[in-house]
Design an enzyme around this catalytic site. Structure first.
Site, PDB file in Angstrom:
ATOM      1  N   ASN A   1      35.866  60.624  33.937  1.00  0.00           N
ATOM      2  CA  ASN A   1      35.703  61.596  33.116  1.00  0.00           C
ATOM      3  C   ASN A   1      35.586  61.062  31.340  1.00  0.00           C
TER       4      ASN A   1
ATOM      5  N   ASN B   1      48.135  59.075  33.829  1.00  0.00           N
ATOM      6  CA  ASN B   1      47.220  59.071  34.252  1.00  0.00           C
ATOM      7  C   ASN B   1      46.844  58.428  36.039  1.00  0.00           C
TER       8      ASN B   1
ATOM      9  N   THR C   1      45.890  44.732  41.595  1.00  0.00           N
ATOM     10  CA  THR C   1      45.052  43.584  40.299  1.00  0.00           C
ATOM     11  C   THR C   1      46.323  42.236  40.890  1.00  0.00           C
TER      12      THR C   1
ATOM     13  N   SER D   1      53.514  44.392  32.564  1.00  0.00           N
ATOM     14  CA  SER D   1      53.851  45.661  31.664  1.00  0.00           C
ATOM     15  C   SER D   1      53.423  46.906  32.037  1.00  0.00           C
TER      16      SER D   1
ATOM     17  N   HIS E   1      50.679  47.027  34.250  1.00  0.00           N
ATOM     18  CA  HIS E   1      51.100  46.630  36.261  1.00  0.00           C
ATOM     19  C   HIS E   1      51.658  46.720  36.943  1.00  0.00           C
TER      20      HIS E   1
ATOM     21  N   LYS F   1      50.532  50.138  38.888  1.00  0.00           N
ATOM     22  CA  LYS F   1      49.530  49.120  40.360  1.00  0.00           C
ATOM     23  C   LYS F   1      50.826  48.889  41.052  1.00  0.00           C
TER      24      LYS F   1
ATOM     25  N   ASN G   1      36.653  35.845  28.015  1.00  0.00           N
ATOM     26  CA  ASN G   1      35.992  36.688  27.731  1.00  0.00           C
ATOM     27  C   ASN G   1      36.215  37.524  25.923  1.00  0.00           C
ATOM     28  N   ARG G   2      36.944  37.313  25.655  1.00  0.00           N
ATOM     29  CA  ARG G   2      37.563  36.906  24.374  1.00  0.00           C
ATOM     30  C   ARG G   2      36.945  36.099  23.821  1.00  0.00           C
TER      31      ARG G   2
ATOM     32  N   THR H   1      42.318  32.843  20.008  1.00  0.00           N
ATOM     33  CA  THR H   1      43.543  33.524  20.109  1.00  0.00           C
ATOM     34  C   THR H   1      44.978  32.596  21.253  1.00  0.00           C
TER      35      THR H   1
ATOM     36  N   ARG I   1      53.078  39.130  23.906  1.00  0.00           N
ATOM     37  CA  ARG I   1      53.892  39.457  25.232  1.00  0.00           C
ATOM     38  C   ARG I   1      55.933  39.144  25.698  1.00  0.00           C
TER      39      ARG I   1
ATOM     40  N   GLU J   1      56.324  37.267  27.986  1.00  0.00           N
ATOM     41  CA  GLU J   1      55.535  36.105  29.892  1.00  0.00           C
ATOM     42  C   GLU J   1      56.391  35.459  29.497  1.00  0.00           C
TER      43      GLU J   1
HETATM   44  P1  NAD Z   1      37.678  49.777  32.544  1.00  0.00           P
HETATM   45  O1  NAD Z   1      38.534  50.720  32.176  1.00  0.00           O
HETATM   46  O2  NAD Z   1      36.343  50.076  32.048  1.00  0.00           O
HETATM   47  O3  NAD Z   1      36.364  51.680  33.179  1.00  0.00           O
HETATM   48  C1  NAD Z   1      37.761  52.781  34.298  1.00  0.00           C
HETATM   49  C2  NAD Z   1      36.557  53.793  34.663  1.00  0.00           C
HETATM   50  O4  NAD Z   1      37.434  54.757  34.964  1.00  0.00           O
HETATM   51  C3  NAD Z   1      36.838  54.233  32.959  1.00  0.00           C
HETATM   52  O5  NAD Z   1      34.984  54.359  32.915  1.00  0.00           O
HETATM   53  C4  NAD Z   1      37.476  55.051  32.649  1.00  0.00           C
HETATM   54  O6  NAD Z   1      36.465  56.174  32.072  1.00  0.00           O
HETATM   55  C5  NAD Z   1      37.530  56.408  34.485  1.00  0.00           C
HETATM   56  N1  NAD Z   1      38.909  56.720  34.209  1.00  0.00           N
HETATM   57  C6  NAD Z   1      40.183  56.237  34.065  1.00  0.00           C
HETATM   58  N2  NAD Z   1      40.993  57.135  34.233  1.00  0.00           N
HETATM   59  C7  NAD Z   1      40.115  58.234  35.013  1.00  0.00           C
HETATM   60  C8  NAD Z   1      40.990  59.444  35.457  1.00  0.00           C
HETATM   61  N3  NAD Z   1      41.761  59.651  35.083  1.00  0.00           N
HETATM   62  N4  NAD Z   1      39.795  60.411  35.930  1.00  0.00           N
HETATM   63  C9  NAD Z   1      38.531  59.691  35.809  1.00  0.00           C
HETATM   64  N5  NAD Z   1      37.874  59.238  35.646  1.00  0.00           N
HETATM   65  C10 NAD Z   1      38.891  57.904  34.829  1.00  0.00           C
HETATM   66  O7  NAD Z   1      38.831  49.243  33.484  1.00  0.00           O
HETATM   67  P2  NAD Z   1      37.515  47.546  34.164  1.00  0.00           P
HETATM   68  O8  NAD Z   1      37.989  46.896  33.769  1.00  0.00           O
HETATM   69  O9  NAD Z   1      36.448  48.072  35.185  1.00  0.00           O
HETATM   70  O10 NAD Z   1      38.714  48.450  35.586  1.00  0.00           O
HETATM   71  C11 NAD Z   1      38.148  48.932  36.847  1.00  0.00           C
HETATM   72  C12 NAD Z   1      39.981  49.119  38.200  1.00  0.00           C
HETATM   73  O11 NAD Z   1      39.002  47.890  38.285  1.00  0.00           O
HETATM   74  C13 NAD Z   1      40.864  49.481  36.678  1.00  0.00           C
HETATM   75  O12 NAD Z   1      41.627  50.023  38.062  1.00  0.00           O
HETATM   76  C14 NAD Z   1      41.533  48.159  36.644  1.00  0.00           C
HETATM   77  O13 NAD Z   1      43.259  48.218  36.985  1.00  0.00           O
HETATM   78  C15 NAD Z   1      41.163  47.090  37.653  1.00  0.00           C
HETATM   79  N6  NAD Z   1      41.046  45.441  37.406  1.00  0.00           N
HETATM   80  C16 NAD Z   1      40.222  45.105  36.511  1.00  0.00           C
HETATM   81  C17 NAD Z   1      40.048  43.858  35.757  1.00  0.00           C
HETATM   82  C18 NAD Z   1      39.423  43.676  34.708  1.00  0.00           C
HETATM   83  O14 NAD Z   1      39.535  41.956  34.437  1.00  0.00           O
HETATM   84  N7  NAD Z   1      38.512  44.604  34.232  1.00  0.00           N
HETATM   85  C19 NAD Z   1      40.948  42.985  36.492  1.00  0.00           C
HETATM   86  C20 NAD Z   1      41.767  43.486  37.723  1.00  0.00           C
HETATM   87  C21 NAD Z   1      42.045  45.039  38.308  1.00  0.00           C
HETATM   88  N1  USQ Z   2      46.120  36.005  26.169  1.00  0.00           N
HETATM   89  C1  USQ Z   2      46.009  35.142  25.188  1.00  0.00           C
HETATM   90  N2  USQ Z   2      44.889  35.392  24.273  1.00  0.00           N
HETATM   91  C2  USQ Z   2      43.512  36.555  24.438  1.00  0.00           C
HETATM   92  C3  USQ Z   2      43.953  37.447  24.823  1.00  0.00           C
HETATM   93  C4  USQ Z   2      45.257  37.191  25.902  1.00  0.00           C
HETATM   94  O1  USQ Z   2      46.113  33.547  25.049  1.00  0.00           O
HETATM   95  O2  USQ Z   2      43.158  36.675  23.338  1.00  0.00           O
HETATM   96  C5  USQ Z   2      46.771  35.518  27.679  1.00  0.00           C
HETATM   97  C6  USQ Z   2      47.929  36.796  27.380  1.00  0.00           C
HETATM   98  O3  USQ Z   2      48.887  36.701  26.723  1.00  0.00           O
HETATM   99  C7  USQ Z   2      48.067  36.598  29.149  1.00  0.00           C
HETATM  100  C8  USQ Z   2      46.597  36.004  29.773  1.00  0.00           C
HETATM  101  O4  USQ Z   2      46.244  35.538  28.213  1.00  0.00           O
HETATM  102  O5  USQ Z   2      48.858  35.855  29.582  1.00  0.00           O
HETATM  103  C9  USQ Z   2      46.216  37.440  30.699  1.00  0.00           C
HETATM  104  O6  USQ Z   2      45.443  38.380  29.574  1.00  0.00           O
HETATM  105  P1  USQ Z   2      44.115  39.206  29.932  1.00  0.00           P
HETATM  106  O7  USQ Z   2      44.798  39.982  28.440  1.00  0.00           O
HETATM  107  O8  USQ Z   2      43.169  38.351  30.238  1.00  0.00           O
HETATM  108  O9  USQ Z   2      44.859  39.939  30.808  1.00  0.00           O
HETATM  109  P2  USQ Z   2      46.035  40.826  31.502  1.00  0.00           P
HETATM  110  O10 USQ Z   2      46.989  41.871  30.033  1.00  0.00           O
HETATM  111  O11 USQ Z   2      46.636  40.474  32.834  1.00  0.00           O
HETATM  112  O12 USQ Z   2      44.369  42.154  32.542  1.00  0.00           O
HETATM  113  C10 USQ Z   2      43.859  42.278  32.878  1.00  0.00           C
HETATM  114  C11 USQ Z   2      43.115  43.671  33.028  1.00  0.00           C
HETATM  115  C12 USQ Z   2      43.699  44.169  33.977  1.00  0.00           C
HETATM  116  C13 USQ Z   2      43.916  43.195  35.150  1.00  0.00           C
HETATM  117  C14 USQ Z   2      44.202  42.063  35.415  1.00  0.00           C
HETATM  118  C15 USQ Z   2      44.458  41.295  36.091  1.00  0.00           C
HETATM  119  O13 USQ Z   2      42.833  43.857  31.715  1.00  0.00           O
HETATM  120  O14 USQ Z   2      43.280  45.042  34.677  1.00  0.00           O
HETATM  121  O15 USQ Z   2      44.590  43.704  36.156  1.00  0.00           O
HETATM  122  O16 USQ Z   2      43.922  41.417  33.881  1.00  0.00           O
HETATM  123  S1  USQ Z   2      45.533  40.150  36.064  1.00  0.00           S
HETATM  124  O17 USQ Z   2      46.204  39.488  35.417  1.00  0.00           O
HETATM  125  O18 USQ Z   2      45.755  39.029  37.333  1.00  0.00           O
HETATM  126  O19 USQ Z   2      46.757  40.878  36.878  1.00  0.00           O
END
Ligand code: NAD
Ligand code: USQ
Length: 406
Positions: free
Chosen positions: A32, A119, A145, A187, A190, A193, A248-249, A261, A330, A332
């Site tokens: 979407n 959502n 996750t 959070s 989380h 999930k 990545n940040r 940060t 956070r 945590e």
């Molecule tokens: P993202 O936000 O970049 O992508 C999610 C996509 O889903 C987007 O394109 C968004 O438009 C679409 N979307 C969300 N709600 C929707 C809905 N109701 N209908 C249709 N489309 C919808 O996220 P990502 O980083 O690509 O992560 C993808 C999945 O992997 C997520 O479920 C996330 O929880 C999981 N995940 C991500 C990470 C990470 O580090 N990025 C780590 C662990 C798990």
């Molecule tokens: N953190 C910092 N500095 C920053 C950003 C984050 O110290 O600038 C710390 C946070 O406090 C946290 C850790 O880094 O302790 C991870 O934070 P994050 O934002 O990298 O990851 P998180 O919030 O856990 O979420 C990301 C994805 C999510 C996925 C999850 C996997 O956004 O979609 O599910 O990673 S996991 O962490 O294994 O649960």
């Protein structure tokens, strides 16, 4: 296989679509585009310039002759549209990424909490409900996750989804049983999930659906083999305080000379996986579906663990960027150990891409190329987990957190 990729326009979804299309699968994106709207809401943009989804798929077709189809559908709200699409197309498999995935975004306000729960839970339930209603035996692969487990190992490695427990019976025997590892989310995001896990367990038991849940760690990197093929196939790359993930940040911060940060003392240990391995794991999972009427298959999709301050120190040394030790927004644990089992993917042939300086330097180079697109005021993470934390942070005498630290 004909594969529906829900959320195929996102950070992990887009490179997955390219990878699966390259491998010869017939790929259909259902999205979407809410993630693009959230960028607008937050006033940020991907570090990398992303084209529209229609343009991306056109370029892929020009490059490879292969088509990736796009359908604008809200999985959470447009149940009839979703069901109609599934009825007409009857995919062999569905990869489900379509959820709001940022923990900080999910904690921003009561509205953001509601949005994330509605959502994510509705999206997952709508898919399961439609599969049953349509008698569709498609294998559902969901991105979960590592955070469903929490991040503490209590002295034992975190298993892949199920925990063997011994239960003392009333007549003094001990029976053993495997249960879903207790959920311990940190959070609202989380938590959704963890709720997904219960939905999957129910639908696997009641309706015999074939479901794989991938408990993924933090994804880092940006390029995969396929996104490198053309400038306009580039992946999105989030750096802002809500959607940017920690490694990545730090790499982008190093590229633009912004102090790294670290939240608190940076003792948080988390699981990581490179984006290239993430797309490979999804393919492996698709090729190894569980049998009908078996329990949900769960994989831990991660390759290594790292402590936040170790990452910051490594990148600081590599780039000469200073570290900013910031009050943690956070709630945590300030320090934790984390040991995770990932034997299943390794057993199925995954060769992990580990954190090497070469790959880190490549990301810093990508970030430098697009540094002109970074709005430094969007770097700080300002979403606080509780009102108490928000109040403390606002009263932070040095005002470090709310101002740009540069
Ligand atoms: P993202 O936000 O970049 O992508 C999610 C996509 O889903 C987007 O394109 C968004 O438009 C679409 N979307 C969300 N709600 C929707 C809905 N109701 N209908 C249709 N489309 C919808 O996220 P990502 O980083 O690509 O992560 C993808 C999945 O992997 C997520 O479920 C996330 O929880 C999981 N995940 C991500 C990470 C990470 O580090 N990025 C780590 C662990 C798990
Ligand atoms: N953190 C910092 N500095 C920053 C950003 C984050 O110290 O600038 C710390 C946070 O406090 C946290 C850790 O880094 O302790 C991870 O934070 P994050 O934002 O990298 O990851 P998180 O919030 O856990 O979420 C990301 C994805 C999510 C996925 C999850 C996997 O956004 O979609 O599910 O990673 S996991 O962490 O294994 O649960």
């Amino acid at each position: 296989m004909k594969i529906a990729v829900l959320g195929g326009d996102g950070f992990v979804g887009w490179p997955t679509c390219l990878h699966l299309s390259d491998a010869g699968h017939d790929v259909h994106i259902l999205d979407n585009l809410s993630r693009r709207w959230i960028d607008t809401e937050l006033g940020v943009q991907s570090l990398t310039p992303m084209d529209s989804i229609q343009e991306r798929t056109r370029i892929w077709h020009n490059e490879t002759g292969r088509r990736i189809h796009f359908n604008l559908i809200d999985i959470a709200k447009d149940y009839e549209l979703l069901k109609g699409w599934l009825a007409k197309n009857r995919p062999d498999a569905i990869v489900h990424f379509a959820e709001q995935r940022a923990a900080p975004y999910s904690m921003k306000s009561d509205r953001h909490k509601n949005y994330t729960v509605n959502n994510n839970v509705n999206a997952t339930h709508n898919v399961l409900n439609a599969l049953v209603e349509l008698d569709l035996d498609a294998h559902l692969v969901h991105l979960g996750t590592m955070g469903v487990y929490g991040y503490s190992t209590v002295g034992a490695a975190i298993p892949e989804g199920y925990l063997p427990v011994g239960i003392e019976t009333m007549d003094g025997r001990t029976v053993s049983q495997e249960i879903l590892y207790p959920g311990n989310p940190g959070s609202i995001y989380h938590m959704t999930k963890v709720l997904d896990q219960q939905l999957f367990a129910f639908y696997a038991k009641n309706d015999g659906l074939r479901i794989t849940d991938l408990h993924q760690g933090i994804v880092w990197g940006t390029h995969t083999q396929q996104t490198r093929r053309h400038e306009q196939l580039i992946n999105r790359f989030d750096y802002d305080g809500d959607y940017g993930t920690v490694l990545n940040r730090f790499l982008i911060q190093a590229a633009i000379g912004y102090p790294l940060t670290v939240h608190g003392v940076g003792g948080q240990t988390r699981a990581f996986i490179h984006i290239q391995d993430s797309v490979r794991c999804i393919e492996i999972a698709l090729n190894n579906p569980p049998a009908k009427n078996s329990r949900v298959e769960i994989f831990n999709q991660m390759t290594e663990t790292h402590r936040v301050r170790d990452l910051a120190e490594m990148i600081s040394k590599m780039s000469g960027t200073e570290i900013a030790w910031l009050p943690n927004p956070r709630k945590e644990a300030p320090e934790n150990d984390l040991v995770v089992k990932n034997d299943k993917f390794l057993g199925l042939g995954l060769k992990p891409t580990t954190l090497g300086e070469g790959l880190l330097a490549e990301i810093v180079d990508v970030a430098k190329k697009y540094a002109y697109r970074v709005d430094r005021t969007r770097v700080p993470a300002v979403s606080a987990w509780t009102k108490d934390i928000a109040a403390k942070i606002e009263h932070d005498p040095e005002g470090k957190r709310l101002k740009s630290v540069s």
